[in-house]
Design a protein around this motif. Structure first.
Motif, PDB file in Angstrom:
ATOM      1  N   LYS A  34      -3.463  18.332  -8.304  1.00 49.85           N
ATOM      2  CA  LYS A  34      -2.120  19.054  -8.383  1.00 49.85           C
ATOM      3  C   LYS A  34      -1.376  18.378  -9.363  1.00 49.85           C
ATOM      4  O   LYS A  34      -0.140  18.929  -9.325  1.00 49.85           O
ATOM      5  N   MET A  35      -1.527  17.344  -9.970  1.00 46.93           N
ATOM      6  CA  MET A  35      -0.876  16.756 -10.991  1.00 46.93           C
ATOM      7  C   MET A  35      -0.642  17.543 -12.191  1.00 46.93           C
ATOM      8  O   MET A  35      -1.581  18.051 -12.885  1.00 46.93           O
ATOM      9  N   THR A  36       0.735  17.732 -12.847  1.00 43.85           N
ATOM     10  CA  THR A  36       1.067  18.662 -13.725  1.00 43.85           C
ATOM     11  C   THR A  36       0.505  17.846 -15.107  1.00 43.85           C
ATOM     12  O   THR A  36       0.131  16.540 -14.966  1.00 43.85           O
ATOM     13  N   ILE A  37       0.334  18.472 -16.123  1.00 47.87           N
ATOM     14  CA  ILE A  37       0.000  17.849 -17.430  1.00 47.87           C
ATOM     15  C   ILE A  37       1.044  16.791 -17.624  1.00 47.87           C
ATOM     16  O   ILE A  37       0.610  15.411 -18.067  1.00 47.87           O
ATOM     17  N   LEU A  86       1.014  -1.244   0.096  1.00 44.99           N
ATOM     18  CA  LEU A  86      -0.031  -0.169  -0.101  1.00 44.99           C
ATOM     19  C   LEU A  86       0.946   1.320  -0.085  1.00 44.99           C
ATOM     20  O   LEU A  86       1.572   1.484   0.942  1.00 44.99           O
ATOM     21  N   ILE A  87       0.759   1.998  -1.086  1.00 47.12           N
ATOM     22  CA  ILE A  87       1.972   3.214  -1.498  1.00 47.12           C
ATOM     23  C   ILE A  87       0.927   4.370  -1.267  1.00 47.12           C
ATOM     24  O   ILE A  87       0.237   4.460  -2.025  1.00 47.12           O
ATOM     25  N   TYR A  88       1.371   5.368  -0.424  1.00 45.91           N
ATOM     26  CA  TYR A  88       0.886   6.645  -0.568  1.00 45.91           C
ATOM     27  C   TYR A  88       1.800   7.580  -1.201  1.00 45.91           C
ATOM     28  O   TYR A  88       2.699   7.854  -0.830  1.00 45.91           O
ATOM     29  N   VAL A  89       1.163   8.217  -2.372  1.00 46.37           N
ATOM     30  CA  VAL A  89       2.230   8.906  -3.380  1.00 46.37           C
ATOM     31  C   VAL A  89       2.286  10.109  -2.759  1.00 46.37           C
ATOM     32  O   VAL A  89       1.282  10.763  -2.183  1.00 46.37           O
ATOM     33  N   SER A  90       3.667  10.633  -2.580  1.00 48.71           N
ATOM     34  CA  SER A  90       3.680  12.046  -1.837  1.00 48.71           C
ATOM     35  C   SER A  90       4.492  12.780  -3.022  1.00 48.71           C
ATOM     36  O   SER A  90       4.784  12.648  -3.947  1.00 48.71           O
ATOM     37  N   HIS A  91       4.481  14.193  -2.541  1.00 47.70           N
ATOM     38  CA  HIS A  91       5.051  15.100  -3.328  1.00 47.70           C
ATOM     39  C   HIS A  91       5.727  16.028  -2.583  1.00 47.70           C
ATOM     40  O   HIS A  91       5.119  16.915  -1.853  1.00 47.70           O
ATOM     41  N   GLU A  92       6.990  16.608  -3.189  1.00 43.51           N
ATOM     42  CA  GLU A  92       7.785  17.662  -2.082  1.00 43.51           C
ATOM     43  C   GLU A  92       7.356  18.839  -2.441  1.00 43.51           C
ATOM     44  O   GLU A  92       7.014  19.674  -1.520  1.00 43.51           O
ATOM     45  N   LYS A  93       6.827  19.417  -3.768  1.00 47.35           N
ATOM     46  CA  LYS A  93       6.255  20.544  -3.784  1.00 47.35           C
ATOM     47  C   LYS A  93       4.709  20.703  -3.374  1.00 47.35           C
ATOM     48  O   LYS A  93       3.899  20.066  -3.915  1.00 47.35           O
ATOM     49  N   ALA A 107       2.678  15.046 -15.590  1.00 48.47           N
ATOM     50  CA  ALA A 107       2.716  14.028 -14.403  1.00 48.47           C
ATOM     51  C   ALA A 107       1.400  12.963 -14.947  1.00 48.47           C
ATOM     52  O   ALA A 107       1.360  11.967 -14.825  1.00 48.47           O
ATOM     53  N   GLN A 108       0.459  13.765 -15.369  1.00 49.88           N
ATOM     54  CA  GLN A 108      -1.000  13.227 -15.900  1.00 49.88           C
ATOM     55  C   GLN A 108      -0.550  11.901 -17.016  1.00 49.88           C
ATOM     56  O   GLN A 108      -1.038  11.065 -17.178  1.00 49.88           O
ATOM     57  N   ASN A 109       0.244  12.664 -17.973  1.00 48.78           N
ATOM     58  CA  ASN A 109       0.567  11.964 -19.169  1.00 48.78           C
ATOM     59  C   ASN A 109       1.471  10.661 -18.728  1.00 48.78           C
ATOM     60  O   ASN A 109       1.383   9.616 -19.337  1.00 48.78           O
ATOM     61  N   ALA A 110       2.345  10.756 -17.750  1.00 51.70           N
ATOM     62  CA  ALA A 110       3.167   9.717 -17.259  1.00 51.70           C
ATOM     63  C   ALA A 110       2.330   8.718 -16.787  1.00 51.70           C
ATOM     64  O   ALA A 110       2.351   7.419 -16.803  1.00 51.70           O
ATOM     65  N   LEU A 111       1.379   8.979 -16.009  1.00 53.33           N
ATOM     66  CA  LEU A 111       0.299   8.212 -15.222  1.00 53.33           C
ATOM     67  C   LEU A 111      -0.416   7.493 -16.307  1.00 53.33           C
ATOM     68  O   LEU A 111      -0.727   6.117 -15.916  1.00 53.33           O
ATOM     69  N   LEU A 112      -0.709   8.431 -17.299  1.00 55.07           N
ATOM     70  CA  LEU A 112      -1.538   7.652 -18.257  1.00 55.07           C
ATOM     71  C   LEU A 112      -1.037   6.352 -18.926  1.00 55.07           C
ATOM     72  O   LEU A 112      -1.714   5.445 -19.306  1.00 55.07           O
ATOM     73  N   ILE A 120       2.265  18.174  -8.241  1.00 55.46           N
ATOM     74  CA  ILE A 120       2.703  16.822  -8.245  1.00 55.46           C
ATOM     75  C   ILE A 120       3.417  16.769  -9.649  1.00 55.46           C
ATOM     76  O   ILE A 120       2.650  16.740 -10.553  1.00 55.46           O
ATOM     77  N   GLY A 121       4.733  16.772  -9.572  1.00 56.58           N
ATOM     78  CA  GLY A 121       5.539  16.709 -10.818  1.00 56.58           C
ATOM     79  C   GLY A 121       5.534  15.210 -11.403  1.00 56.58           C
ATOM     80  O   GLY A 121       5.458  14.035 -11.016  1.00 56.58           O
ATOM     81  N   VAL A 122       6.338  15.310 -12.649  1.00 62.04           N
ATOM     82  CA  VAL A 122       6.367  14.007 -13.555  1.00 62.04           C
ATOM     83  C   VAL A 122       7.016  13.136 -12.698  1.00 62.04           C
ATOM     84  O   VAL A 122       7.041  11.815 -12.963  1.00 62.04           O
ATOM     85  N   ASP A 123       8.287  13.957 -11.901  1.00 62.40           N
ATOM     86  CA  ASP A 123       9.284  12.755 -11.298  1.00 62.40           C
ATOM     87  C   ASP A 123       8.707  11.969 -10.176  1.00 62.40           C
ATOM     88  O   ASP A 123       9.087  10.884  -9.848  1.00 62.40           O
ATOM     89  N   ASP A 124       7.535  12.629  -9.499  1.00 61.53           N
ATOM     90  CA  ASP A 124       7.018  12.022  -8.276  1.00 61.53           C
ATOM     91  C   ASP A 124       6.166  10.849  -8.967  1.00 61.53           C
ATOM     92  O   ASP A 124       5.988   9.820  -8.309  1.00 61.53           O
ATOM     93  N   ILE A 125       5.571  10.945 -10.063  1.00 62.88           N
ATOM     94  CA  ILE A 125       4.727   9.895 -10.537  1.00 62.88           C
ATOM     95  C   ILE A 125       5.693   8.853 -11.135  1.00 62.88           C
ATOM     96  O   ILE A 125       5.408   7.632 -10.845  1.00 62.88           O
ATOM     97  N   ARG A 126       6.756   9.008 -11.987  1.00 67.41           N
ATOM     98  CA  ARG A 126       7.782   8.120 -12.379  1.00 67.41           C
ATOM     99  C   ARG A 126       8.333   7.397 -11.322  1.00 67.41           C
ATOM    100  O   ARG A 126       8.296   5.997 -11.657  1.00 67.41           O
ATOM    101  N   GLU A 127       8.868   8.055 -10.095  1.00 63.74           N
ATOM    102  CA  GLU A 127       9.561   7.232  -9.089  1.00 63.74           C
ATOM    103  C   GLU A 127       8.718   6.414  -8.549  1.00 63.74           C
ATOM    104  O   GLU A 127       9.267   5.604  -7.920  1.00 63.74           O
TER     105      GLU A 127
END
Length: 329
Positions: A121-124, A78-85, A126-131, A89-96
């Motif tokens: 808060k996901m950037t475009i 069970l992973i809670y996705v965090s973000h520093e900013k 980040a959303q494309n990476a999630l997609l 939520i940036g593309v690196d947050d989603i990728r990593e």
């Protein structure tokens, strides 16, 4: 972290999740949308807890090893996705945190679950990476996006997720929760429930807030005595509001609730419908001395004050104009 049975309301979402569990027809991606405090996070956690539970039932047992791991915040799947900013939520947050780890099979569960809070808060990027992940997820993966604004997502994200909308709870549900779970006196619970406007998280916060209790007492005193206060007294009250850094938005919401209560009583003469039941005498007196037009004028003046404050009009001026209308009516 509660199970479904501990979450007030949102029966349509609980039923959807429990049906999915019983049929083992689990989607790879969900969007839970609703304002913060309405129970989205708790529902996502209850769903995750149920999926991880070793009993295989539609409600978690809370006693198996897996349940205990989830409840202690130590389940590896069970992973809670965090973000520093804070703002994005940036593309690196989603990728990593998702893309680079999702192909690693679950350690001990049948599922690997990702919960993304404040997903709007996901950037475009980040959303494309999630997609890319959502388009071809492994069979065990479940991604839950929590958001206050689903309109911020790309149409391609929306089309690939099961969308579940949180509904405002009935005042009575929130009132009963405050009385039963937080031991709030019934008269106060009635007001807090109405003031929260269907948001149980907001109700919980104001119920235990010393600041709100002080605001409540001061506003009740002012509203009961406003007819006898001259303008200089009201100006001093406005000055005190500013000095005490009172939440003006909350003050105006509270005042609207008070005058709507009085108007409702004027129309129905039914004390059982009152929100401010403890203030029956003051509300009865006001309903007799104020006409229907007067109440409409007062409620419109409060609305105008809200608009002026949002437009950064001078606070003292906006509040003075509102108080003058209230005194006149």
């Amino acid at each position: 972290m509660p199970g479904f049975q501990d979450i007030p309301g949102q029966e349509h979402i609980k039923a959807h999740f429990q049906k999915a569990v019983s049929s083992r027809n689990i989607s790879h991606a969900y969007i839970l949308s609703g304002e913060t405090g309405m129970g989205g996070k708790e529902l996502a956690q209850a769903f995750a807890l149920t999926l991880m539970c070793e009993s295989g039932r539609t409600s978690p047992c809370l006693t198996c090893h897996s349940c205990k791991q989830v409840l202690s915040g130590n389940h590896p799947d069970l992973i809670y996705v965090s973000h520093e900013k804070p703002a994005s939520i940036g593309v690196d947050d989603i990728r990593e945190q998702i893309h680079d780890t999702i192909m690693i099979r679950p350690y001990s569960s049948s599922y690997k679950i990702y919960i993304v809070d404040e997903a709007e808060k996901m950037t475009i990027q980040a959303q494309n990476a999630l997609l890319k992940t959502i388009e071809e997820p492994p069979s065990y993966a479940v991604i839950i996006l929590l958001t206050a604004n689903a309109d911020s997502f790309l149409p391609t994200i929306l089309s690939r997720c099961i969308q579940l909308k949180l509904k405002p709870l009935k005042d009575s549900v929130i009132r009963d929760h405050l009385i039963t779970d937080l031991s709030i006196p019934e008269s106060r619970a009635e007001v807090y429930g109405a003031f929260a406007r269907g948001n149980i998280g907001k109700a919980d916060k104001i119920a235990v807030s010393e600041e709100f209790r002080q605001l409540y007492d001061e506003l009740i005193h002012m509203l009961k005595n406003i007819r006898d206060m001259d303008i200089s007294m009201l100006l001093n009250y406005i000055k005190k509001m500013k000095e005490d850094k009172m939440d003006l938005s909350q003050c105006l919401d509270f005042m609207q609730l008070w005058y709507r209560d009085a108007l409702m009583f004027k129309v129905t003469k039914d004390a059982n419908l009152l929100i401010f039941k403890d203030e029956y005498s003051a509300i009865n007196d006001m309903s007799q001395k104020t006409g229907y037009d007067g109440f409409e004028n007062i409620l419109q003046a409060i609305d105008k004050a809200k608009v002026r404050l949002e437009a950064n009009v001078n606070m003292e001026l906006a509040m003075e104009l509102m108080f003058l209308v209230i005194k006149e009516n």
